[in-house]
Design a protein around this motif. Structure first.
Motif, PDB file in Angstrom:
ATOM      1  N   LEU A   1       0.824  -1.214   0.000  1.00  0.00           N
ATOM      2  CA  LEU A   1       0.000   0.000   0.000  1.00  0.00           C
ATOM      3  C   LEU A   1       0.857   1.262   0.000  1.00  0.00           C
ATOM      4  CD1 LEU A   1      -2.788  -1.106   2.529  1.00  0.00           C
ATOM      5  CD2 LEU A   1      -2.850  -1.130   0.027  1.00  0.00           C
ATOM      6  N   GLY A   2       1.974   1.229   0.729  1.00  0.00           N
ATOM      7  CA  GLY A   2       2.877   2.379   0.749  1.00  0.00           C
ATOM      8  C   GLY A   2       3.521   2.603  -0.607  1.00  0.00           C
ATOM      9  N   GLY A   3       3.921   1.514  -1.280  1.00  0.00           N
ATOM     10  CA  GLY A   3       4.506   1.643  -2.610  1.00  0.00           C
ATOM     11  C   GLY A   3       3.500   2.140  -3.621  1.00  0.00           C
ATOM     12  N   LEU A   4       2.258   1.693  -3.483  1.00  0.00           N
ATOM     13  CA  LEU A   4       1.193   2.151  -4.376  1.00  0.00           C
ATOM     14  C   LEU A   4       0.954   3.650  -4.188  1.00  0.00           C
ATOM     15  CD1 LEU A   4      -0.986   1.353  -6.440  1.00  0.00           C
ATOM     16  CD2 LEU A   4      -2.499   0.847  -4.519  1.00  0.00           C
ATOM     17  N   ALA A   5       0.910   4.086  -2.932  1.00  0.00           N
ATOM     18  CA  ALA A   5       0.708   5.509  -2.650  1.00  0.00           C
ATOM     19  C   ALA A   5       1.886   6.345  -3.155  1.00  0.00           C
ATOM     20  CB  ALA A   5       0.522   5.716  -1.147  1.00  0.00           C
ATOM     21  N   ALA A   6       3.110   5.853  -2.943  1.00  0.00           N
ATOM     22  CA  ALA A   6       4.296   6.581  -3.402  1.00  0.00           C
ATOM     23  C   ALA A   6       4.319   6.675  -4.921  1.00  0.00           C
ATOM     24  CB  ALA A   6       5.559   5.886  -2.898  1.00  0.00           C
ATOM     25  N   SER A   7       3.945   5.580  -5.588  1.00  0.00           N
ATOM     26  CA  SER A   7       3.906   5.575  -7.047  1.00  0.00           C
ATOM     27  C   SER A   7       2.892   6.585  -7.576  1.00  0.00           C
ATOM     28  CB  SER A   7       3.560   4.175  -7.548  1.00  0.00           C
ATOM     29  OG  SER A   7       3.360   4.166  -8.937  1.00  0.00           O
ATOM     30  N   PHE A   8       1.720   6.631  -6.942  1.00  0.00           N
ATOM     31  CA  PHE A   8       0.665   7.552  -7.381  1.00  0.00           C
ATOM     32  C   PHE A   8       1.073   9.004  -7.131  1.00  0.00           C
ATOM     33  CE2 PHE A   8      -3.385   9.825  -6.756  1.00  0.00           C
ATOM     34  CZ  PHE A   8      -3.990   9.549  -7.974  1.00  0.00           C
ATOM     35  N   THR A   9       1.745   9.253  -6.014  1.00  0.00           N
ATOM     36  CA  THR A   9       2.132  10.618  -5.640  1.00  0.00           C
ATOM     37  C   THR A   9       3.340  11.107  -6.436  1.00  0.00           C
ATOM     38  OG1 THR A   9       1.327  10.245  -3.394  1.00  0.00           O
ATOM     39  CG2 THR A   9       2.810  12.118  -3.726  1.00  0.00           C
ATOM     40  N   LEU A  10       4.343  10.236  -6.594  1.00  0.00           N
ATOM     41  CA  LEU A  10       5.608  10.634  -7.209  1.00  0.00           C
ATOM     42  C   LEU A  10       5.703  10.264  -8.687  1.00  0.00           C
ATOM     43  CD1 LEU A  10       7.964   9.474  -4.303  1.00  0.00           C
ATOM     44  CD2 LEU A  10       7.037  11.774  -4.697  1.00  0.00           C
ATOM     45  N   ASP A  11       4.688   9.570  -9.208  1.00  0.00           N
ATOM     46  CA  ASP A  11       4.680   9.129 -10.603  1.00  0.00           C
ATOM     47  C   ASP A  11       5.895   8.254 -10.900  1.00  0.00           C
ATOM     48  OD1 ASP A  11       3.681   8.854 -13.159  1.00  0.00           O
ATOM     49  OD2 ASP A  11       4.676  10.655 -13.922  1.00  0.00           O
ATOM     50  N   THR A  12       6.088   7.238 -10.068  1.00  0.00           N
ATOM     51  CA  THR A  12       7.194   6.297 -10.231  1.00  0.00           C
ATOM     52  C   THR A  12       6.632   4.910 -10.556  1.00  0.00           C
ATOM     53  OG1 THR A  12       7.154   5.899  -7.828  1.00  0.00           O
ATOM     54  CG2 THR A  12       8.734   7.528  -8.664  1.00  0.00           C
ATOM     55  N   PRO A  13       7.453   3.994 -11.111  1.00  0.00           N
ATOM     56  CA  PRO A  13       6.974   2.632 -11.392  1.00  0.00           C
ATOM     57  C   PRO A  13       6.469   1.964 -10.119  1.00  0.00           C
ATOM     58  CG  PRO A  13       9.099   3.030 -12.438  1.00  0.00           C
ATOM     59  CD  PRO A  13       8.848   4.195 -11.533  1.00  0.00           C
ATOM     60  N   THR A  14       5.315   1.331 -10.205  1.00  0.00           N
ATOM     61  CA  THR A  14       4.665   0.838  -8.992  1.00  0.00           C
ATOM     62  C   THR A  14       5.367  -0.368  -8.383  1.00  0.00           C
ATOM     63  OG1 THR A  14       2.582   1.561  -9.978  1.00  0.00           O
ATOM     64  CG2 THR A  14       2.438   0.227  -8.003  1.00  0.00           C
ATOM     65  N   GLY A  15       5.734  -1.366  -9.207  1.00  0.00           N
ATOM     66  CA  GLY A  15       6.407  -2.546  -8.680  1.00  0.00           C
ATOM     67  C   GLY A  15       7.690  -2.210  -7.944  1.00  0.00           C
ATOM     68  N   PRO A  16       8.621  -1.489  -8.593  1.00  0.00           N
ATOM     69  CA  PRO A  16       9.827  -1.084  -7.877  1.00  0.00           C
ATOM     70  C   PRO A  16       9.541  -0.204  -6.658  1.00  0.00           C
ATOM     71  CG  PRO A  16      10.167  -0.890 -10.238  1.00  0.00           C
ATOM     72  CD  PRO A  16       8.711  -1.205 -10.044  1.00  0.00           C
ATOM     73  N   SER A  17       8.489   0.610  -6.706  1.00  0.00           N
ATOM     74  CA  SER A  17       8.143   1.449  -5.552  1.00  0.00           C
ATOM     75  C   SER A  17       7.744   0.591  -4.360  1.00  0.00           C
ATOM     76  CB  SER A  17       7.004   2.411  -5.901  1.00  0.00           C
ATOM     77  OG  SER A  17       7.382   3.301  -6.926  1.00  0.00           O
ATOM     78  N   ILE A  18       6.994  -0.487  -4.620  1.00  0.00           N
ATOM     79  CA  ILE A  18       6.587  -1.397  -3.541  1.00  0.00           C
ATOM     80  C   ILE A  18       7.804  -2.049  -2.902  1.00  0.00           C
ATOM     81  CG2 ILE A  18       5.400  -3.578  -3.074  1.00  0.00           C
ATOM     82  CD1 ILE A  18       3.335  -2.765  -5.195  1.00  0.00           C
ATOM     83  N   VAL A  19       8.726  -2.524  -3.737  1.00  0.00           N
ATOM     84  CA  VAL A  19       9.928  -3.167  -3.210  1.00  0.00           C
ATOM     85  C   VAL A  19      10.806  -2.153  -2.479  1.00  0.00           C
ATOM     86  CG1 VAL A  19      12.000  -4.468  -3.814  1.00  0.00           C
ATOM     87  CG2 VAL A  19       9.847  -4.949  -4.984  1.00  0.00           C
ATOM     88  N   SER A  20      10.846  -0.909  -2.969  1.00  0.00           N
ATOM     89  CA  SER A  20      11.635   0.133  -2.308  1.00  0.00           C
ATOM     90  C   SER A  20      11.106   0.419  -0.906  1.00  0.00           C
ATOM     91  CB  SER A  20      11.621   1.422  -3.140  1.00  0.00           C
ATOM     92  OG  SER A  20      12.236   1.227  -4.387  1.00  0.00           O
TER      93      SER A  20
END
Length: 275
Positions: free
Chosen positions: A238-257
């Motif tokens: 959920l945190g990676g999904l939120a970060a991806s939506f906010t920062l416009d970053t790839p979602t999969g790597p954002s989740i792992v990050s």
């Protein structure tokens, strides 16, 4: 012109795909976290890599024979896991064998996808995941696979623990460690097939290992570690999904990050709590 996302219809569509993405991430966390504990306990990180990298070959197989992607990935992931189990303990060291199979399977999968006639395949979606494109059918497959994987682990939990902690003692108690390894292999194959849509072939192993590793410093029992890994995996999804939506970053790597950040935090906080 008013942006589509600001209209009632646009807002509803945005809410729908975010809800589906969130549920998909939680489903993958439930599937990977308990299984990841066994991967960590057995030091099978490369085993997870070999199985997940083979998933791309499953994608090529499914597209070539017009099969569902889930079926192709499950078939190849299970075949790879069984091959690794069969060859384990032969002349080559385990880490060498797994390294050859992991990278060889990934390379063969990439070549096979490129050779498919009349197919335009977005490799990034299968390598790094495409959680924002999850459909209701994908969601049903993800949760069905997660339930199946968890059911296998719950069914054989004590036997798996015994064969993990002390194979000789498990054998003396009537538990067959090789059979438990095959059950774990089946659960791993199902999980890889489930997770490829969300985090992709290259990042599945990370979602298996990182939440479990982050939970380990706080766990006094295996059951507590598995539950803590589930919670950490859900927070990462959920945190990676939120970060991806906010920062416009790839979602999969954002989740792992996000999962990696949680691991760093747990590694730093655990020693302070012990003091």
């Amino acid at each position: 012109m008013v942006p589509a996302a600001t209209t009632p219809m646009g807002t509803k569509m945005l809410d729908d795909f975010l809800i589906r993405a969130g549920l998909a991430g939680i489903g993958v966390a439930f599937a990977t976290a308990p299984l990841g504990c066994f991967v960590v306990w057995r030091r099978m990180a490369y085993f997870g890599d070999a199985t997940s990298h083979a998933a791309l070959l499953g994608v090529a197989l499914a597209l070539a024979f017009e099969l569902p992607i889930f079926a192709g990935v499950l078939l190849v992931a299970l075949s790879m896991a069984l091959i690794v189990t069969a060859l384990n303990g032969r002349s080559l060291g385990t880490d060498t064998l797994l390294g050859v199979l992991a990278h060889g399977a990934l390379a063969i999968g990439l070549v096979a996808v490129s050779l498919l006639p009349n197919q335009r395949v977005d490799l990034s979606a299968y390598l790094f995941g495409e959680i924002l494109a999850v459909t209701k059918t994908d969601l049903a497959i993800i949760w069905s696979g997660a339930v199946l994987s968890i059911a296998l682990l719950v069914w054989r939990w004590q036997a798996l623990l015994s064969s993990t902690l002390n194979p000789d003692l498990a054998t003396a108690s009537g538990v067959n460690p090789r059979r438990e390894q095959l059950i774990l292999t089946l659960a791993l194959a199902v999980t890889v097939a489930v997770a490829i849509k969300v985090v992709g072939a290259l990042l599945i192993a990370a979602m298996l290992i990182i939440p479990a590793a982050a939970a380990r410093p706080f766990a006094r029992t295996p059951e507590v570690m598995a539950m803590a890994a589930c919670i950490i995996g859900m927070i990462a999804a959920l945190g990676g999904l939120a970060a991806s939506f906010t920062l416009d970053t790839p979602t999969g790597p954002s989740i792992v990050s996000v999962a990696a950040v949680l691991f760093v935090l747990s590694s730093g906080v655990a020693p302070l709590l012990k003091r």
